[in-house]
Design a protein around this motif. Structure first.
Motif, PDB file in Angstrom:
ATOM      1  N   GLY A  73      18.270  32.760  48.346  1.00  0.00           N
ATOM      2  CA  GLY A  73      17.105  33.611  48.554  1.00  0.00           C
ATOM      3  C   GLY A  73      15.833  32.995  47.999  1.00  0.00           C
ATOM      4  O   GLY A  73      15.857  32.040  47.224  1.00  0.00           O
ATOM      5  N   PRO A  74      14.689  33.578  48.348  1.00  0.00           N
ATOM      6  CA  PRO A  74      13.391  33.058  47.886  1.00  0.00           C
ATOM      7  C   PRO A  74      12.999  33.512  46.478  1.00  0.00           C
ATOM      8  O   PRO A  74      12.050  32.998  45.909  1.00  0.00           O
ATOM      9  N   THR A  75      13.741  34.482  45.906  1.00  0.00           N
ATOM     10  CA  THR A  75      13.416  34.987  44.577  1.00  0.00           C
ATOM     11  C   THR A  75      14.612  34.839  43.640  1.00  0.00           C
ATOM     12  O   THR A  75      15.742  34.645  44.084  1.00  0.00           O
ATOM     13  N   ALA A  76      14.347  34.979  42.363  1.00  0.00           N
ATOM     14  CA  ALA A  76      15.419  34.893  41.365  1.00  0.00           C
ATOM     15  C   ALA A  76      16.342  36.095  41.505  1.00  0.00           C
ATOM     16  O   ALA A  76      15.927  37.175  41.918  1.00  0.00           O
ATOM     17  N   VAL A  77      17.612  35.884  41.170  1.00  0.00           N
ATOM     18  CA  VAL A  77      18.606  36.957  41.233  1.00  0.00           C
ATOM     19  C   VAL A  77      19.481  36.877  39.983  1.00  0.00           C
ATOM     20  O   VAL A  77      19.751  35.791  39.472  1.00  0.00           O
ATOM     21  N   THR A  78      19.872  38.053  39.468  1.00  0.00           N
ATOM     22  CA  THR A  78      20.761  38.099  38.308  1.00  0.00           C
ATOM     23  C   THR A  78      22.196  38.191  38.806  1.00  0.00           C
ATOM     24  O   THR A  78      22.500  39.019  39.677  1.00  0.00           O
ATOM     25  N   VAL A  79      23.061  37.344  38.275  1.00  0.00           N
ATOM     26  CA  VAL A  79      24.458  37.278  38.702  1.00  0.00           C
ATOM     27  C   VAL A  79      25.360  37.217  37.477  1.00  0.00           C
ATOM     28  O   VAL A  79      24.903  36.948  36.364  1.00  0.00           O
ATOM     29  N   ALA A  80      26.640  37.457  37.694  1.00  0.00           N
ATOM     30  CA  ALA A  80      27.640  37.307  36.633  1.00  0.00           C
ATOM     31  C   ALA A  80      28.964  36.895  37.269  1.00  0.00           C
ATOM     32  O   ALA A  80      29.470  37.592  38.150  1.00  0.00           O
ATOM     33  N   PRO A  81      29.520  35.762  36.849  1.00  0.00           N
ATOM     34  CA  PRO A  81      30.829  35.365  37.375  1.00  0.00           C
ATOM     35  C   PRO A  81      31.925  36.222  36.752  1.00  0.00           C
ATOM     36  O   PRO A  81      31.786  36.694  35.625  1.00  0.00           O
ATOM     37  N   GLN A  82      33.002  36.435  37.502  1.00  0.00           N
ATOM     38  CA  GLN A  82      34.100  37.253  37.003  1.00  0.00           C
ATOM     39  C   GLN A  82      35.407  36.793  37.638  1.00  0.00           C
ATOM     40  O   GLN A  82      35.438  36.404  38.799  1.00  0.00           O
ATOM     41  N   LEU A  83      36.473  36.864  36.847  1.00  0.00           N
ATOM     42  CA  LEU A  83      37.823  36.645  37.371  1.00  0.00           C
ATOM     43  C   LEU A  83      38.567  37.961  37.321  1.00  0.00           C
ATOM     44  O   LEU A  83      38.554  38.662  36.311  1.00  0.00           O
ATOM     45  N   LEU A  84      39.210  38.307  38.420  1.00  0.00           N
ATOM     46  CA  LEU A  84      40.137  39.432  38.463  1.00  0.00           C
ATOM     47  C   LEU A  84      41.530  38.849  38.624  1.00  0.00           C
ATOM     48  O   LEU A  84      41.722  37.894  39.373  1.00  0.00           O
ATOM     49  N   VAL A  85      42.484  39.392  37.925  1.00  0.00           N
ATOM     50  CA  VAL A  85      43.885  39.002  38.111  1.00  0.00           C
ATOM     51  C   VAL A  85      44.613  40.273  38.512  1.00  0.00           C
ATOM     52  O   VAL A  85      44.750  41.209  37.723  1.00  0.00           O
ATOM     53  N   LEU A  86      45.041  40.307  39.766  1.00  0.00           N
ATOM     54  CA  LEU A  86      45.656  41.502  40.346  1.00  0.00           C
ATOM     55  C   LEU A  86      47.164  41.468  40.188  1.00  0.00           C
ATOM     56  O   LEU A  86      47.803  40.444  40.454  1.00  0.00           O
ATOM     57  N   SER A  87      47.736  42.584  39.785  1.00  0.00           N
ATOM     58  CA  SER A  87      49.192  42.715  39.683  1.00  0.00           C
ATOM     59  C   SER A  87      49.787  42.782  41.084  1.00  0.00           C
ATOM     60  O   SER A  87      49.123  43.212  42.023  1.00  0.00           O
ATOM     61  N   PRO A  88      51.068  42.398  41.231  1.00  0.00           N
ATOM     62  CA  PRO A  88      51.719  42.553  42.534  1.00  0.00           C
ATOM     63  C   PRO A  88      51.773  44.037  42.921  1.00  0.00           C
ATOM     64  O   PRO A  88      51.860  44.909  42.049  1.00  0.00           O
ATOM     65  N   ASP A  89      51.714  44.329  44.216  1.00  0.00           N
ATOM     66  CA  ASP A  89      51.755  45.715  44.678  1.00  0.00           C
ATOM     67  C   ASP A  89      53.020  46.430  44.208  1.00  0.00           C
ATOM     68  O   ASP A  89      52.991  47.610  43.891  1.00  0.00           O
ATOM     69  N   ALA A  90      54.132  45.701  44.157  1.00  0.00           N
ATOM     70  CA  ALA A  90      55.403  46.306  43.767  1.00  0.00           C
ATOM     71  C   ALA A  90      55.583  46.355  42.250  1.00  0.00           C
ATOM     72  O   ALA A  90      56.601  46.835  41.765  1.00  0.00           O
ATOM     73  N   GLY A  91      54.580  45.865  41.502  1.00  0.00           N
ATOM     74  CA  GLY A  91      54.676  45.877  40.039  1.00  0.00           C
ATOM     75  C   GLY A  91      55.410  44.662  39.540  1.00  0.00           C
ATOM     76  O   GLY A  91      55.823  43.809  40.316  1.00  0.00           O
ATOM     77  N   PRO A  92      55.597  44.462  38.300  1.00  0.00           N
ATOM     78  CA  PRO A  92      55.085  45.272  37.199  1.00  0.00           C
ATOM     79  C   PRO A  92      53.600  44.976  36.957  1.00  0.00           C
ATOM     80  O   PRO A  92      53.097  43.926  37.341  1.00  0.00           O
ATOM     81  N   ALA A 129      28.384  37.556  30.661  1.00  0.00           N
ATOM     82  CA  ALA A 129      28.344  36.474  31.640  1.00  0.00           C
ATOM     83  C   ALA A 129      27.085  36.487  32.501  1.00  0.00           C
ATOM     84  O   ALA A 129      26.874  35.577  33.296  1.00  0.00           O
ATOM     85  N   ARG A 130      26.252  37.511  32.346  1.00  0.00           N
ATOM     86  CA  ARG A 130      25.058  37.636  33.201  1.00  0.00           C
ATOM     87  C   ARG A 130      24.064  36.517  32.955  1.00  0.00           C
ATOM     88  O   ARG A 130      23.825  36.122  31.828  1.00  0.00           O
ATOM     89  N   ARG A 131      23.475  36.033  34.039  1.00  0.00           N
ATOM     90  CA  ARG A 131      22.398  35.048  33.955  1.00  0.00           C
ATOM     91  C   ARG A 131      21.535  35.154  35.197  1.00  0.00           C
ATOM     92  O   ARG A 131      21.964  35.695  36.210  1.00  0.00           O
ATOM     93  N   THR A 132      20.353  34.625  35.102  1.00  0.00           N
ATOM     94  CA  THR A 132      19.420  34.674  36.222  1.00  0.00           C
ATOM     95  C   THR A 132      19.374  33.314  36.895  1.00  0.00           C
ATOM     96  O   THR A 132      19.189  32.288  36.224  1.00  0.00           O
ATOM     97  N   LEU A 133      19.542  33.324  38.212  1.00  0.00           N
ATOM     98  CA  LEU A 133      19.439  32.097  39.005  1.00  0.00           C
ATOM     99  C   LEU A 133      18.119  32.105  39.758  1.00  0.00           C
ATOM    100  O   LEU A 133      17.809  33.061  40.470  1.00  0.00           O
ATOM    101  N   GLY A 134      17.357  31.056  39.610  1.00  0.00           N
ATOM    102  CA  GLY A 134      16.122  30.921  40.368  1.00  0.00           C
ATOM    103  C   GLY A 134      16.438  30.603  41.824  1.00  0.00           C
ATOM    104  O   GLY A 134      17.584  30.302  42.183  1.00  0.00           O
TER     105      GLY A 134
END
Length: 164
Positions: A73-92, A129-134
């Protein structure tokens, strides 16, 4: 004269109470944060997420993950990277003690990352984890996920939270 004397005492008492109240309330009022505006509240909550390619969690050992996002984009934006670790649907369901997450710093060192849990989904916090990207800048964060409990299964979903 007794009436005048009594009136003077009441006036002085009222003045003393007022001054005492102001000196007591002064620090309390100074310590009170300003009321949150709708703009402040909105900036604290992500407005969108960009999901990156999911990968299976290794049953044992470590695996590196890279979270990359480019601000086109033409303007700065605030972002934050994240990892999700999802459990199997059947568990555990996964628990934070099942694995460790480390972030690689700019100096090449590994720094532990706190992992939260909600209904079987493990996640890294967004707040720190938030930071601003130009305009035109790219975010690249490298993580290492190490399985501590053998036989753990799940899916790692890297993503980027967008604010505002």
């Amino acid at each position: 004269m007794p009436f005048r004397n009594r009136r003077l005492r009441l006036t002085l008492l009222a003045l003393a109470v007022t001054v005492t109240g102001l000196t007591t309330a002064g620090p309390a009022l100074a310590a009170t944060p300003p009321p949150a505006t709708s703009q402040t509240r909105e900036a604290a909550v992500p407005t969108d997420f960009v999901d990156l390619a999911p990968s299976p969690l290794q049953a044992e050992g470590s695996r590196d993950f890279t979270v990359t996002y480019r601000n086109d984009g033409p303007t700065a934006v605030t972002v934050a990277p994240q990892l999700l670790v999802l459990s199997p649907d059947a568990g555990p369901y996964l628990t934070p003690s099942d694995l460790t997450v480390e972030r690689r710093t700019g100096h090449g060192c590994r720094q532990p990352v706190a992992v939260g849990s909600q209904t079987g989904t493990l996640y890294t916090e967004l707040t720190g984890a938030r930071r601003t990207l130009g305009a035109g800048e790219t975010l690249t964060e490298r993580y290492r996920v190490t399985v501590v409990q053998p036989g753990v299964r799940g899916t790692v979903l890297p993503r980027v939270a967008l604010y505002g």
